[in-house]
Design an enzyme around this catalytic site. Structure first.
Site, PDB file in Angstrom:
ATOM      1  CB  SER A   1      -0.928   0.011   1.220  1.00 43.77           C
ATOM      2  OG  SER A   1      -0.169  -0.113   2.416  1.00 43.77           O
TER       3      SER A   1
ATOM      4  CG  ASN B   1      -4.224  -4.279  13.119  1.00 42.16           C
ATOM      5  OD1 ASN B   1      -3.598  -4.338  12.064  1.00 42.16           O
ATOM      6  ND2 ASN B   1      -4.647  -5.352  13.765  1.00 42.16           N
TER       7      ASN B   1
ATOM      8  CB  THR C   1     -41.229  24.482  -8.309  1.00 41.16           C
ATOM      9  OG1 THR C   1     -42.433  24.954  -8.914  1.00 41.16           O
ATOM     10  CG2 THR C   1     -40.835  25.420  -7.168  1.00 41.16           C
ATOM     11  CG  HIS C   2     -42.712  20.756 -10.622  1.00 45.74           C
ATOM     12  ND1 HIS C   2     -42.914  19.442 -10.235  1.00 45.74           N
ATOM     13  CD2 HIS C   2     -43.268  21.525  -9.656  1.00 45.74           C
ATOM     14  CE1 HIS C   2     -43.586  19.430  -9.085  1.00 45.74           C
ATOM     15  NE2 HIS C   2     -43.805  20.676  -8.709  1.00 45.74           N
TER      16      HIS C   2
ATOM     17  CB  SER D   1     -16.561  23.024 -30.662  1.00 51.70           C
ATOM     18  OG  SER D   1     -16.603  22.090 -31.720  1.00 51.70           O
TER      19      SER D   1
ATOM     20  CE  LYS E   1     -21.514  23.835 -28.434  1.00 52.54           C
ATOM     21  NZ  LYS E   1     -21.370  22.400 -28.659  1.00 52.54           N
TER      22      LYS E   1
ATOM     23  CG  ASN F   1     -18.583  23.450 -25.655  1.00 57.14           C
ATOM     24  OD1 ASN F   1     -19.709  23.818 -26.001  1.00 57.14           O
ATOM     25  ND2 ASN F   1     -17.768  22.772 -26.442  1.00 57.14           N
TER      26      ASN F   1
ATOM     27  CD  GLU G   1     -20.083  20.347 -20.491  1.00 57.36           C
ATOM     28  OE1 GLU G   1     -20.404  19.381 -21.198  1.00 57.36           O
ATOM     29  OE2 GLU G   1     -19.475  21.335 -20.940  1.00 57.36           O
TER      30      GLU G   1
ATOM     31  CE1 TYR H   1      -6.248  -3.069   9.108  1.00 63.58           C
ATOM     32  CE2 TYR H   1      -5.482  -5.318   8.755  1.00 63.58           C
ATOM     33  CZ  TYR H   1      -5.570  -3.999   8.340  1.00 63.58           C
ATOM     34  OH  TYR H   1      -4.995  -3.618   7.153  1.00 63.58           O
TER      35      TYR H   1
ATOM     36  CE  LYS I   1      -4.186   2.755   3.971  1.00 65.27           C
ATOM     37  NZ  LYS I   1      -5.131   2.199   4.974  1.00 65.27           N
TER      38      LYS I   1
HETATM   39  N1  ARG Z   1      -1.442  -1.108   5.259  1.00 65.31           N
HETATM   40  C1  ARG Z   1      -2.353  -1.522   6.275  1.00 65.31           C
HETATM   41  C2  ARG Z   1      -3.677  -0.787   6.143  1.00 65.31           C
HETATM   42  O1  ARG Z   1      -3.724   0.118   5.400  1.00 65.31           O
HETATM   43  C3  ARG Z   1      -1.799  -1.210   7.607  1.00 65.31           C
HETATM   44  C4  ARG Z   1      -2.265  -2.098   8.663  1.00 65.31           C
HETATM   45  C5  ARG Z   1      -1.773  -3.472   8.410  1.00 65.31           C
HETATM   46  N2  ARG Z   1      -2.002  -4.337   9.487  1.00 65.31           N
HETATM   47  C6  ARG Z   1      -1.886  -5.637   9.338  1.00 65.31           C
HETATM   48  N3  ARG Z   1      -2.021  -6.357  10.356  1.00 65.31           N
HETATM   49  N4  ARG Z   1      -1.628  -6.176   8.169  1.00 65.31           N
HETATM   50  O2  ARG Z   1      -4.663  -1.121   6.728  1.00 65.31           O
END
Ligand code: ARG
Length: 459
Positions: free
Chosen positions: A24, A111, A156-157, A278, A284, A286, A291, A318, A326
């Site tokens: 990660s 965790n 409205t509408h 365009s 145009k 735009n 958008e 966990y 993330k």
């Molecule tokens: N990269 C992990 C996460 O985003 C961190 C926690 C990992 N913990 C574990 N026991 N593998 O959640």
């Protein structure tokens, strides 16, 4: 030394196809600064608990400070083959200070570490989004101020409803964005609890003074239950909801302005710098940025939905699935940040066409005011509604408008109409006749605008 934070238990190195899949670091490197902040405080807490010697503690502190400084100076340095940002920081620390670095993780789990990092991250980043929202609100307030007494139809509408001040219209969007601002504050508040001390799930076995640690990190409380904490991402969900709803509001603003700047409406003119052309059709102009804001709202909704789906089946404690929190969170943040900036810039440069909006605010949309007129002369509202309905039908059949009627013609519909009907049934009289503080009454709108400016100035 073993390669990963957990290699001790294993005979064989992990299969790259499985291990690389779980890395990660490419995205959680955003938590670098927060990870170091959390670790510095953890080292102090361990020291206070008598777990680390003063010597180890100062080595850790020095090492982490150097790492933080290096990462800030050279963001690309926060990179490498590490599994995640926590492993990176620890590897760097051990490389600098050796065994003392290996003691930092005592009594702590990744965790809770990832939870503390995310909470710290949101705590420092949410105010930036709030500031960006205030940028849009400020642009709306400026437009409201500039619109003066200009009138436009409300809908409205998507059918003409009643005349309103253009400023009232701009302030309507500001009102929604202020709720978003408050909702983000609540998301920040929800994140503002210390998870450390929860260990992997059952709580830590060292006498950590969690209240002191919370105070040291600026958290206003300690979480209630370690099992809950190891998989609690409610604060992330709340943040995703708050930012997604803000995107929904930006999308609706975008949709309005796309419509109102079209040839058909012509209420506002987009600045050339807010539009694109365009490649084929030379005429145009735009509204691309708007958008895109509207399109990106879909992406935010997807992140919120996807995240809730990730959470719904997780057993207590966990689970690695949580790592998937993330990317949606960071992308929701980025999306809201770029969308607020684009929206503020487009709004700031819009030009009002008051002749167009004023013309559209007259005619049959004054029908409610005609009915109110009859009510003021003693006719029950239901009956007035009926009389005016018949009038509208007649006018439509004749292709005429309310303003074109002579007093004699008015009186043919009801003897209650008197000479003053011509001055009392106008778009301006209509807005002036609104009575409540939330209405489009010019004094009420002025008061709201002033209150809004005061709010903006308080930051
Ligand atoms: N990269 C992990 C996460 O985003 C961190 C926690 C990992 N913990 C574990 N026991 N593998 O959640």
């Amino acid at each position: 030394m073993s390669q990963h934070l957990w290699s001790g238990r294993f005979d064989a190195a992990p299969d790259p196809a499985a291990f690389d899949f779980g890395i990660s670091f490419s995205f959680d490197r955003r938590l670098f600064e927060d990870d170091v902040t959390g670790s510095l405080a953890w080292a102090e807490a361990l020291t206070a608990a008598g777990v680390l010697t003063a010597e180890d503690a100062s080595a850790i502190q020095r090492g982490l400070a150097e790492i933080l400084e290096h990462g800030r100076r050279e963001p690309n340095w926060v990179n490498g083959p590490d599994e995640d940002v926590h492993s990176f920081v620890e590897r760097q620390l051990v490389a600098r200070i050796g065994d003392a670095g290996r003691r930092l993780h005592t009594g702590r789990s990744r965790n809770e570490q990832v939870s503390v990092d995310l909470r710290l991250y949101l705590r420092r980043r949410i105010p930036l989004l709030q500031q960006a929202l205030r940028g849009v609100v400020g642009a709306l307030a400026d437009q409201a101020g500039r619109a003066g007494g200009a009138l436009m139809p409300s809908y409205t509408h998507m059918r003409r409803a009643m005349p309103v001040l253009v400023s009232h219209y701009f302030l309507s969007h500001a009102a929604a964005l202020r709720r978003d601002h408050e909702r983000l504050a609540q998301a920040r508040e929800e994140a503002n609890a210390l998870p450390l001390g929860s260990g992997a799930i059952a709580g830590t076995g060292y006498p950590i003074d969690t209240a002191a640690l919370a105070a040291r990190l600026g958290f206003d409380r300690v979480v209630a239950n370690s099992m809950d904490t190891s998989s609690d991402r409610d604060f992330a969900a709340t943040f995703l909801y708050a930012s997604t709803l803000a995107m929904v509001h930006l999308s609706r603003i975008a949709e309005d302005i796309i419509l109102f700047t079209s040839e058909e409406f012509g209420f506002f003119e987009l600045a050339d710098s807010s539009a694109t052309g365009s490649s084929m059709m030379p005429q145009k102009k735009n509204p691309d940025p708007l958008e895109l804001v509207r399109g990106k709202a879909g992406r935010a909704i997807g992140h919120l939905t996807g995240f809730l789906v990730i959470m719904k089946g997780l057993p207590t404690g966990y689970n690695k699935d949580l790592q998937e929190d993330k990317e949606p969170l960071f992308d929701a943040e980025d999306t809201l940040a770029v969308s607020t900036a684009a929206t503020a810039s487009v709004i700031a440069k819009l030009t009002l066409n008051p002749a167009r909006t004023g013309r559209a605010a007259s005619g049959l949309l004054l029908a409610t005011d005609v009915a109110d007129y009859l009510v003021s002369r003693g006719m029950p509202f239901r009956q007035a509604h009926e009389v005016v309905g018949a009038m509208v039908r007649q006018l439509l059949a004749d292709g005429r408008d309310i303003e074109a009627l002579s007093v004699a013609e008015w009186q043919a519909f009801s003897p209650l109409f008197a000479d003053d009907v011509k001055t009392r049934v106008t778009a301006l009289a209509s807005v002036q006749a609104r009575r409540t503080p939330q209405s489009t009454n010019p004094d009420a709108v002025q008061a709201r605008l002033q209150e809004l400016r005061g709010w903006l100035d308080s930051y």
